[in-house]
Design an enzyme around this catalytic site. Sequence first.
Site, mmCIF file in Angstrom:
data_model
loop_
_atom_site.group_PDB
_atom_site.id
_atom_site.type_symbol
_atom_site.label_atom_id
_atom_site.label_comp_id
_atom_site.label_asym_id
_atom_site.label_seq_id
_atom_site.Cartn_x
_atom_site.Cartn_y
_atom_site.Cartn_z
ATOM 1 C CD GLN A 1 -47.736 -28.647 0.063
ATOM 2 O OE1 GLN A 1 -48.320 -29.399 -0.703
ATOM 3 N NE2 GLN A 1 -48.370 -28.000 1.041
ATOM 4 C CG ASN B 1 -49.444 -23.646 3.030
ATOM 5 O OD1 ASN B 1 -49.504 -22.541 2.504
ATOM 6 N ND2 ASN B 1 -49.967 -24.728 2.476
ATOM 7 C CG HIS C 1 -43.226 -29.249 4.910
ATOM 8 N ND1 HIS C 1 -43.839 -29.083 6.150
ATOM 9 C CD2 HIS C 1 -44.253 -29.497 4.040
ATOM 10 C CE1 HIS C 1 -45.139 -29.241 6.032
ATOM 11 N NE2 HIS C 1 -45.429 -29.489 4.754
ATOM 12 C CG HIS D 1 -40.043 -32.232 14.088
ATOM 13 N ND1 HIS D 1 -40.830 -32.800 13.109
ATOM 14 C CD2 HIS D 1 -40.910 -31.821 15.062
ATOM 15 C CE1 HIS D 1 -42.101 -32.746 13.463
ATOM 16 N NE2 HIS D 1 -42.171 -32.145 14.646
ATOM 17 C CB CYS E 1 -37.732 -36.582 11.040
ATOM 18 S SG CYS E 1 -38.398 -35.239 12.048
ATOM 19 C CG HIS F 1 -39.833 -31.571 9.396
ATOM 20 N ND1 HIS F 1 -39.060 -32.393 10.175
ATOM 21 C CD2 HIS F 1 -38.980 -30.985 8.506
ATOM 22 C CE1 HIS F 1 -37.807 -32.323 9.782
ATOM 23 N NE2 HIS F 1 -37.734 -31.464 8.763
ATOM 24 C CB CYS G 1 -42.064 -36.064 11.882
ATOM 25 S SG CYS G 1 -41.909 -34.888 10.515
#
Length: 346
Positions: free
Chosen positions: A171, A156, A169, A116, A73, A167, A70
Amino acid sequence: MKRTSTRLADGREILYYDADDGAARAVPDTRPLDASSTASEVRRDPLLGDAVVIASHRQTRTYHPPADACPLCPSTEGRASEIPAPDYDVVVFENRFPSLAGDTGRCEVICFTPDHRTSFAELDEERAALVLAAWTDRTAELSAHPGIRQVYCFENRGAEIGVTLAHPHGQIYAFPFITPRTTRMLATVAAHRARTGGNLFEEVLAAERAEGTRVVLEGEHWTAFVPYAARWPYEVHLHPHRRTADLTTLDDAARAEFPGLYLDLLRRFDRLFGSPAPTPYISAWHQAPVSGEGRADFALHLELFTVRRTADKLKYLAGTESGMEAYMNDVRPEDAAARLREVAGR
């Protein structure tokens, strides 16, 4: 909050946001990366007037890597990721495969946690408050960039949404134009102001609070409700009671109450279908344009919705929605609100 800004090996900016003022994050990126380059362009639809971003270079972006590879991470010995530090609280960096860059804007990735295997809903209120502080800081800084018209923070979540990195997250997009959805809202709000002298956002919020049927939860400074004409099976709008343009002007009381209410909403979404599988969703901050006449009448709010309509069925945007932008919702908004109230605090 401590903010540490440094650069990745290809020149992209990375920013660490830490609750501990003593955190040391200026770790060099040792990867042999070439300087980043993009080929984005913004085109205008001549019939609709909408801006469309052409970003063909993104076809080679990272796609569903295994957990041990990933890129979000923290880096470990022998495996360097997009985050050079061995740990972090919240981190933001320029996207390696941005839709918008340079003269066409900017795209950033925000990682909510180094873990994660978790999700935003499993964060504690202190970490959620730090994410809010990072969103606010990025909105302020990106709004000051030349040519930026609007800043959009969003998450999303889930493969059903189209997420390619598991993971936790989100934007942050800095647009060189005002987005089509916001443009339509501004036009409707302006017409209402000209016709009645009132603010449409304030009137909608007041009406939902007074009527109550579609209210999901209410705090001292925020109300979450399912909109009267919801487009999605389960869709919630979260508004601060004091109208404000964007995150930079949110008052301290609303800022303090937000983490608990937002985490409550996310956890209700995960309990909607009685399934151990996490509910896919999109969480989107609607913020006013950076400047212009419409900014004064806009109302910051968060929209949270899922594409899942039952435990084993998704809501697809098919012919009417994708072809004509005429939405067909399979769940009555009043029933959706009742279900979201029902799953509170289980």
